[in-house]
Every structure is written in C-alpha cells, then in structure tokens.
Design an enzyme around this catalytic site. Sequence first.
Site, PDB file in Angstrom:
ATOM      1  N   LYS A   1      14.815  36.167  18.783  1.00 27.89           N
ATOM      2  CA  LYS A   1      13.627  35.769  18.005  1.00 27.89           C
ATOM      3  C   LYS A   1      12.914  34.585  18.655  1.00 27.89           C
ATOM      4  O   LYS A   1      11.705  34.591  18.836  1.00 27.89           O
ATOM      5  CB  LYS A   1      14.040  35.383  16.572  1.00 27.89           C
ATOM      6  CG  LYS A   1      14.864  36.425  15.846  1.00 27.89           C
ATOM      7  CD  LYS A   1      15.268  35.958  14.445  1.00 27.89           C
ATOM      8  CE  LYS A   1      16.222  34.783  14.371  1.00 27.89           C
ATOM      9  NZ  LYS A   1      17.591  35.054  14.840  1.00 27.89           N
TER      10      LYS A   1
ATOM     11  N   ARG B   1      15.056  34.574   4.862  1.00 29.86           N
ATOM     12  CA  ARG B   1      16.431  34.952   5.172  1.00 29.86           C
ATOM     13  C   ARG B   1      17.217  35.372   3.949  1.00 29.86           C
ATOM     14  O   ARG B   1      18.391  35.720   4.063  1.00 29.86           O
ATOM     15  CB  ARG B   1      17.121  33.730   5.757  1.00 29.86           C
ATOM     16  CG  ARG B   1      17.118  33.734   7.276  1.00 29.86           C
ATOM     17  CD  ARG B   1      18.235  32.924   7.581  1.00 29.86           C
ATOM     18  NE  ARG B   1      18.811  32.539   8.778  1.00 29.86           N
ATOM     19  CZ  ARG B   1      18.293  32.029   9.854  1.00 29.86           C
ATOM     20  NH1 ARG B   1      17.039  31.928  10.041  1.00 29.86           N
ATOM     21  NH2 ARG B   1      19.058  31.631  10.808  1.00 29.86           N
TER      22      ARG B   1
ATOM     23  N   ARG C   1      23.592  29.507  25.714  1.00 31.63           N
ATOM     24  CA  ARG C   1      22.212  29.050  25.475  1.00 31.63           C
ATOM     25  C   ARG C   1      22.059  27.548  25.697  1.00 31.63           C
ATOM     26  O   ARG C   1      22.900  26.750  25.322  1.00 31.63           O
ATOM     27  CB  ARG C   1      21.795  29.377  24.036  1.00 31.63           C
ATOM     28  CG  ARG C   1      20.501  28.663  23.649  1.00 31.63           C
ATOM     29  CD  ARG C   1      19.849  29.225  22.433  1.00 31.63           C
ATOM     30  NE  ARG C   1      20.725  29.234  21.280  1.00 31.63           N
ATOM     31  CZ  ARG C   1      20.407  29.829  20.144  1.00 31.63           C
ATOM     32  NH1 ARG C   1      19.242  30.454  20.028  1.00 31.63           N
ATOM     33  NH2 ARG C   1      21.230  29.813  19.137  1.00 31.63           N
TER      34      ARG C   1
ATOM     35  N   ARG D   1      23.078  23.616  21.238  1.00 36.36           N
ATOM     36  CA  ARG D   1      23.073  23.424  19.803  1.00 36.36           C
ATOM     37  C   ARG D   1      24.494  23.248  19.285  1.00 36.36           C
ATOM     38  O   ARG D   1      25.417  23.917  19.731  1.00 36.36           O
ATOM     39  CB  ARG D   1      22.417  24.640  19.108  1.00 36.36           C
ATOM     40  CG  ARG D   1      20.933  24.478  18.946  1.00 36.36           C
ATOM     41  CD  ARG D   1      20.262  25.760  18.539  1.00 36.36           C
ATOM     42  NE  ARG D   1      20.821  26.411  17.350  1.00 36.36           N
ATOM     43  CZ  ARG D   1      20.283  27.493  16.786  1.00 36.36           C
ATOM     44  NH1 ARG D   1      19.184  28.021  17.310  1.00 36.36           N
ATOM     45  NH2 ARG D   1      20.832  28.037  15.741  1.00 36.36           N
TER      46      ARG D   1
HETATM   47  P1  AP5 Z   1      17.252  33.186  21.198  1.00 39.04           P
HETATM   48  O1  AP5 Z   1      15.930  33.861  21.412  1.00 39.04           O
HETATM   49  O2  AP5 Z   1      17.272  31.701  21.280  1.00 39.04           O
HETATM   50  O3  AP5 Z   1      17.919  33.700  19.842  1.00 39.04           O
HETATM   51  P2  AP5 Z   1      17.442  33.644  18.329  1.00 39.04           P
HETATM   52  O4  AP5 Z   1      17.264  35.034  17.827  1.00 39.04           O
HETATM   53  O5  AP5 Z   1      16.277  32.712  18.180  1.00 39.04           O
HETATM   54  O6  AP5 Z   1      18.782  33.095  17.680  1.00 39.04           O
HETATM   55  P3  AP5 Z   1      19.151  31.780  16.878  1.00 39.04           P
HETATM   56  O7  AP5 Z   1      20.562  31.465  17.173  1.00 39.04           O
HETATM   57  O8  AP5 Z   1      18.149  30.706  17.076  1.00 39.04           O
HETATM   58  O9  AP5 Z   1      19.034  32.343  15.421  1.00 39.04           O
HETATM   59  P4  AP5 Z   1      19.675  31.790  14.167  1.00 39.04           P
HETATM   60  O10 AP5 Z   1      19.021  32.660  13.174  1.00 39.04           O
HETATM   61  O11 AP5 Z   1      21.125  31.733  14.125  1.00 39.04           O
HETATM   62  O12 AP5 Z   1      19.251  30.245  14.165  1.00 39.04           O
HETATM   63  P5  AP5 Z   1      18.071  29.429  13.465  1.00 39.04           P
HETATM   64  O13 AP5 Z   1      17.662  28.369  14.387  1.00 39.04           O
HETATM   65  O14 AP5 Z   1      17.044  30.344  12.917  1.00 39.04           O
HETATM   66  O15 AP5 Z   1      18.283  33.816  22.251  1.00 39.04           O
HETATM   67  C1  AP5 Z   1      19.634  33.387  22.301  1.00 39.04           C
HETATM   68  C2  AP5 Z   1      20.094  33.270  23.761  1.00 39.04           C
HETATM   69  O16 AP5 Z   1      20.057  34.555  24.399  1.00 39.04           O
HETATM   70  C3  AP5 Z   1      19.201  32.361  24.618  1.00 39.04           C
HETATM   71  O17 AP5 Z   1      20.020  31.665  25.516  1.00 39.04           O
HETATM   72  C4  AP5 Z   1      18.268  33.344  25.342  1.00 39.04           C
HETATM   73  O18 AP5 Z   1      17.855  32.828  26.608  1.00 39.04           O
HETATM   74  C5  AP5 Z   1      19.146  34.584  25.496  1.00 39.04           C
HETATM   75  N1  AP5 Z   1      18.376  35.835  25.374  1.00 39.04           N
HETATM   76  C6  AP5 Z   1      17.319  36.066  24.530  1.00 39.04           C
HETATM   77  N2  AP5 Z   1      16.875  37.349  24.669  1.00 39.04           N
HETATM   78  C7  AP5 Z   1      17.699  37.931  25.594  1.00 39.04           C
HETATM   79  C8  AP5 Z   1      17.773  39.260  26.164  1.00 39.04           C
HETATM   80  N3  AP5 Z   1      16.893  40.211  25.788  1.00 39.04           N
HETATM   81  N4  AP5 Z   1      18.731  39.511  27.081  1.00 39.04           N
HETATM   82  C9  AP5 Z   1      19.611  38.535  27.464  1.00 39.04           C
HETATM   83  N5  AP5 Z   1      19.589  37.266  26.968  1.00 39.04           N
HETATM   84  C10 AP5 Z   1      18.647  36.968  26.045  1.00 39.04           C
HETATM   85  O19 AP5 Z   1      18.829  28.803  12.218  1.00 39.04           O
HETATM   86  C11 AP5 Z   1      19.817  27.806  12.369  1.00 39.04           C
HETATM   87  C12 AP5 Z   1      20.350  27.378  11.016  1.00 39.04           C
HETATM   88  O20 AP5 Z   1      19.295  26.792  10.234  1.00 39.04           O
HETATM   89  C13 AP5 Z   1      20.905  28.492  10.133  1.00 39.04           C
HETATM   90  O21 AP5 Z   1      22.253  28.778  10.440  1.00 39.04           O
HETATM   91  C14 AP5 Z   1      20.723  27.889   8.735  1.00 39.04           C
HETATM   92  O22 AP5 Z   1      21.719  26.935   8.456  1.00 39.04           O
HETATM   93  C15 AP5 Z   1      19.403  27.158   8.861  1.00 39.04           C
HETATM   94  N6  AP5 Z   1      18.236  27.989   8.504  1.00 39.04           N
HETATM   95  C16 AP5 Z   1      17.210  28.363   9.334  1.00 39.04           C
HETATM   96  N7  AP5 Z   1      16.318  29.118   8.678  1.00 39.04           N
HETATM   97  C17 AP5 Z   1      16.785  29.240   7.408  1.00 39.04           C
HETATM   98  C18 AP5 Z   1      16.308  29.917   6.249  1.00 39.04           C
HETATM   99  N8  AP5 Z   1      15.157  30.634   6.248  1.00 39.04           N
HETATM  100  N9  AP5 Z   1      17.054  29.847   5.108  1.00 39.04           N
HETATM  101  C19 AP5 Z   1      18.195  29.132   5.068  1.00 39.04           C
HETATM  102  N10 AP5 Z   1      18.708  28.469   6.123  1.00 39.04           N
HETATM  103  C20 AP5 Z   1      18.004  28.517   7.289  1.00 39.04           C
HETATM  104 ZN    ZN Z   2      16.033  30.849  17.223  1.00 42.30          ZN
END
Ligand code: AP5
Ligand code: ZN
Length: 211
Positions: A10, A85, A124, A157
């Site tokens: 994402k 979410r 990452r 992270r």
């Molecule tokens: P990347 O694109 O960074 O992954 P992502 O989908 O953004 O994954 P996240 O880990 O950021 O998602 P998440 O939902 O756990 O975390 P968030 O920050 O939203 O890609 C990952 C890696 O793979 C990178 O190194 C990239 O280079 C590589 N990559 C990407 N595409 C690739 C491909 N096609 N092939 C190979 N490699 C690839 O949330 C964090 C925390 O915040 C949550 O746990 C929660 O506590 C809180 N939070 C956030 N939003 C909410 C909400 N709406 N409600 C409640 N709590 C929330």
């Molecule tokens: Zn993300």
Amino acid sequence: MSGGPPGSGKGTQSPIIKDEYCLCHLATGDMLRAAVAAKTPLGVKAKEAMDKGELVSDDLVIGIIDEAIKKPSCQKGFILDGFPRTVAQAEKLDEMLEKRGAKLDKVLNFKIDDAILEERITGRWIHPSSGRSYHSKFAPPKVPGVDDVTGEPLIQRKDDTAAVLKSRLEAFHQQTEPVIEYYTKGGLVVNLHAEKPPKEVTAEVQKSLSS
Ligand code: AP5
Ligand code: ZN
Ligand code: ZN
C-alpha cells in the site's frame, strides 16, 4: 482507498498514484507514527497498541481522517492508505464523505498470501518524514541506510519484527477483512495481485483507475 495486509505494498504504490493524479496521500499509519515521534497526546494514546501490533481505537483514527480531509490541499481528492480498517470506521467514513458531497471511487484490495509478508516486513527501511519505503533486497536505496531523495537516514519500524507481524496479521484477518466484504457489496472493490513485482502492481493499479 487502498487496503491489504501489512507489507502488501500500500505504502509503495500510494505515492505513485498520488503523484499521477495529484491527490493527497493520507496514511493513518504514517500520521500515527509522526504523532508518536512528536509525543503528542494522540501519539501517547496510540503508541501502546501500535507497538503490540493491535489496532488503535476507532475514535482516534476517525478524528485524524476527519481533520485531514478538511485540508485545502486535499480538496481535489485523496487516497486513503490503511483506513478504514474496521467496519465501524468504514461506516463513519461514508458519513463523513456524504456530508461533503463526496464518495469513494475505488477500493484497491492488495491481495497476497501471508507467507510472503515476513520477508517484506523484516527487510523494510523507511524514511520517516516522507513515508517512503525501501527494501534491502527488493527495493534497495542507492546508498544503504540513506534516503534517495533527501540523503537523510532510513530507519526500521519498531513493529516490523516477525513476532509483532503475527499480531498485525491477526488484526487484519479478524477486523479488516470484513471491510472488504462491506465494499464488495457496494461494487467498489478491485482485487490486485500484490505478490507480483512492484512495477507490475503499479500497472494493475493504473489500469484499475483508468477504467
Ligand atoms: P509497503 O508498501 O511499505 O507495505 P504496506 O502495505 O504499506 O504495509 P504496512 O506494514 O505499512 O501496513 P500496515 O497496515 O501494517 O501498517 P500501517 O502503517 O498502516 O511494503 C512493505 C515492504 O515490501 C517494503 O520494504 C517495500 O519496499 C516492499 N515491497 C512493496 N511492494 C513490493 C513488491 N511488489 N515486491 C517486493 N517487495 C515489495 O499501520 C501501523 C499501525 O498503526 C497498525 O498496526 C495500527 O496499530 C495503527 N493503525 C494504522 N491505521 C489504523 C487504522 N485505520 N485503525 C486502527 N489502527 C491503525
Ligand atoms: Zn504502509
Ligand atoms: Zn483471512
């Protein structure tokens, strides 16, 4: 909006779409991490859940999004990354959009097998102020540990460990997958093959947005 499990891509694809369509990129995870780093009241409340890989309360994240979509820079449109979410967040988003005479155009579902995600997450590296993601193997920066654009240091992270990933995946399957069902009923969901290489995923995203 883009939804999908941790590490599904994402945060990698959203900035590309954002630039192409001149949209705002609103990532609740990035905004929460900024609040934690700045030790704001919001950050203090959110930190414990984030460190454990659990979801932060609906009220906190709904408040952040409600503030963000009011910004003048977001009036042309926005891409939501990692929000909603829970079904409660999705219902509240519908209300917020309706009040503004807006609606969601598409829901991009980054579909991928859980087994692929550990390698993505543990490799990452991020540039905290911009949210740019790198990967030591799949998307390495030009200089290890350094952001290509600003030259500033990259960090890992705190929740990007195999153990915390387990809790994040559990939260995803239990609380976030029902959101995909919610939008499937509305006919908005486009399923992406998120296990493909980044450029191929970008092509799928572009195709789904132009149709
Ligand atoms: P990347 O694109 O960074 O992954 P992502 O989908 O953004 O994954 P996240 O880990 O950021 O998602 P998440 O939902 O756990 O975390 P968030 O920050 O939203 O890609 C990952 C890696 O793979 C990178 O190194 C990239 O280079 C590589 N990559 C990407 N595409 C690739 C491909 N096609 N092939 C190979 N490699 C690839 O949330 C964090 C925390 O915040 C949550 O746990 C929660 O506590 C809180 N939070 C956030 N939003 C909410 C909400 N709406 N409600 C409640 N709590 C929330
Ligand atoms: Zn993300
Ligand atoms: Zn599941």
